[in-house]
Design an enzyme around this catalytic site. Structure first.
Site, PDB file in Angstrom:
ATOM      1  N   SER A   8      39.679 -23.748  17.795  1.00  0.00           N
ATOM      2  CA  SER A   8      39.050 -23.719  19.080  1.00  0.00           C
ATOM      3  C   SER A   8      40.166 -23.952  19.944  1.00  0.00           C
ATOM      4  O   SER A   8      41.402 -23.960  19.741  1.00  0.00           O
ATOM      5  CB  SER A   8      38.395 -25.118  19.153  1.00  0.00           C
ATOM      6  OG  SER A   8      38.057 -25.476  20.600  1.00  0.00           O
ATOM      7  N   TYR A  65      38.015 -34.218  17.084  1.00  0.00           N
ATOM      8  CA  TYR A  65      37.934 -32.802  17.334  1.00  0.00           C
ATOM      9  C   TYR A  65      39.301 -32.168  17.787  1.00  0.00           C
ATOM     10  O   TYR A  65      39.848 -31.269  16.946  1.00  0.00           O
ATOM     11  CB  TYR A  65      36.988 -32.358  18.599  1.00  0.00           C
ATOM     12  CG  TYR A  65      36.538 -30.967  18.415  1.00  0.00           C
ATOM     13  CD1 TYR A  65      35.542 -30.545  17.687  1.00  0.00           C
ATOM     14  CD2 TYR A  65      36.996 -29.978  19.303  1.00  0.00           C
ATOM     15  CE1 TYR A  65      35.143 -29.133  17.675  1.00  0.00           C
ATOM     16  CE2 TYR A  65      36.725 -28.786  19.317  1.00  0.00           C
ATOM     17  CZ  TYR A  65      35.468 -28.391  18.472  1.00  0.00           C
ATOM     18  OH  TYR A  65      35.162 -27.024  18.501  1.00  0.00           O
TER      19      TYR A  65
END
Ligand code: NAD
Length: 260
Positions: free
Chosen positions: A142, A155
């Protein structure tokens, strides 16, 4: 281009993973699907891929937070197809809260699913790839593997971990016909992001459309979402011979997010 190869894509019942599975199948690979969802939807996806692309499709419902499930998924795929030639570690979850309030069980779940599952699948896939002298490992990281954002401690930690893991696997397998790379999407319109848009619209008392524009406006200069089939096309490129010498890199597809 990938005829005769088998691609296992985790988290491919939805979103980016589904986009990657479709593009890999279009390129000729047999597909092992994984992820959660209604059985009818998964059966329909399976049939759609089989009939549209004339490839074999299997599904394994492993819960990637469980090591035994991952071991069973990898063993089942190897038994059915001989080996996994292309491993896409894509499944992921999100949870947002300020660090001091972040629930410990959510930390554990995000690290297990977004980071540790990739380690387990890779360690189980590598021996057959090494014996064959060919393999492709693609990890969905990401932009949060490259930069941080508030309220996403688990995350961001997991995705930075994926970027590091990608480099180690690339180095250990350099010159052996195996590449390991990561893809770093910015905002992509998938259920994972829709939840964040809906939560924001509710919290700020604005429309979903305005919440979407605010989300993009803060981070993604192109003001447009990346599409799942664009990420799928990038995965196919990484499996092509043109990418033989690309390994250990993290490729953003983020509308300019990390250029800022
Ligand atoms: P999504 O919610 O649409 O899909 C997630 C997939 O993972 C689903 O198939 C789901 O069933 C599966 N999954 C979740 N928990 C699982 C578990 N315990 N075991 C097995 N499967 C599980 O999300 P998405 O947006 O397509 O995200 C896919 C990946 O892309 C994730 O790693 C995410 O972090 C990453 N990503 C997404 C975006 C975005 O904007 N959507 C941006 C950057 C990175």
């Amino acid at each position: 281009m990938l005829t005769g190869k088998t691609a296992l894509v985790t988290g491919s019942t939805s979103g980016i993973g589904q986009g990657m599975a479709l593009k890999l199948a279009e390129a000729g690979a047999n597909i092992v699907l994984n992820g959660f969802g209604p059985a009818d939807d998964i059966a329909a996806l399976r049939t759609h891929i089989e009939t549209t692309y004339k490839v074999q499709v299997d599904y394994h419902g492993a819960d990637l937070s469980r090591v035994a499930d991952i071991e069973d998924m990898m063993a089942t795929a190897a038994a059915k197809f001989g080996r996994v030639d292309i491993l896409v570690n894509n499944a992921g979850i999100q949870f947002t809260a300020p660090t001091q309030d972040f629930p410990v069980d959510k930390w554990d779940a995000v690290i297990a699913i977004n980071l540790s599952s990739a380690f387990h699948a890779i360690r189980l896939a590598l021996p057959a790839m090494q014996a064959a002298g060919w393999g492709r490992i693609i990890n969905t990281a990401s932009v949060h593997g490259l930069v941080g954002s508030t309220h996403k401690i688990a995350y961001v930690a997991a995705k930075h971990g994926i970027v590091g893991l990608t480099k180690v696997v690339a180095l250990e397998n350099a010159g052996k016909g195996i590449t390991c790379n990561a893809i770093a999407p910015g905002w992509v319109a998938t259920p994972l992001v829709q939840k964040q848009i809906d939560a924001r619209a509710a919290a700020e008392g604005i429309s979903v459309d305005d919440a979407r524009k605010k989300l993009l406006g803060e981070k993604q200069p192109s003001m447009a979402f990346a599409e799942t089939d664009q990420l799928g096309a990038l995965a196919v490129f990484l499996c092509s011979s043109a990418a033989d010498q690309m390994t250990g890199v993290t490729l953003p597809m983020d509308g300019g997010w990390t250029a800022q």
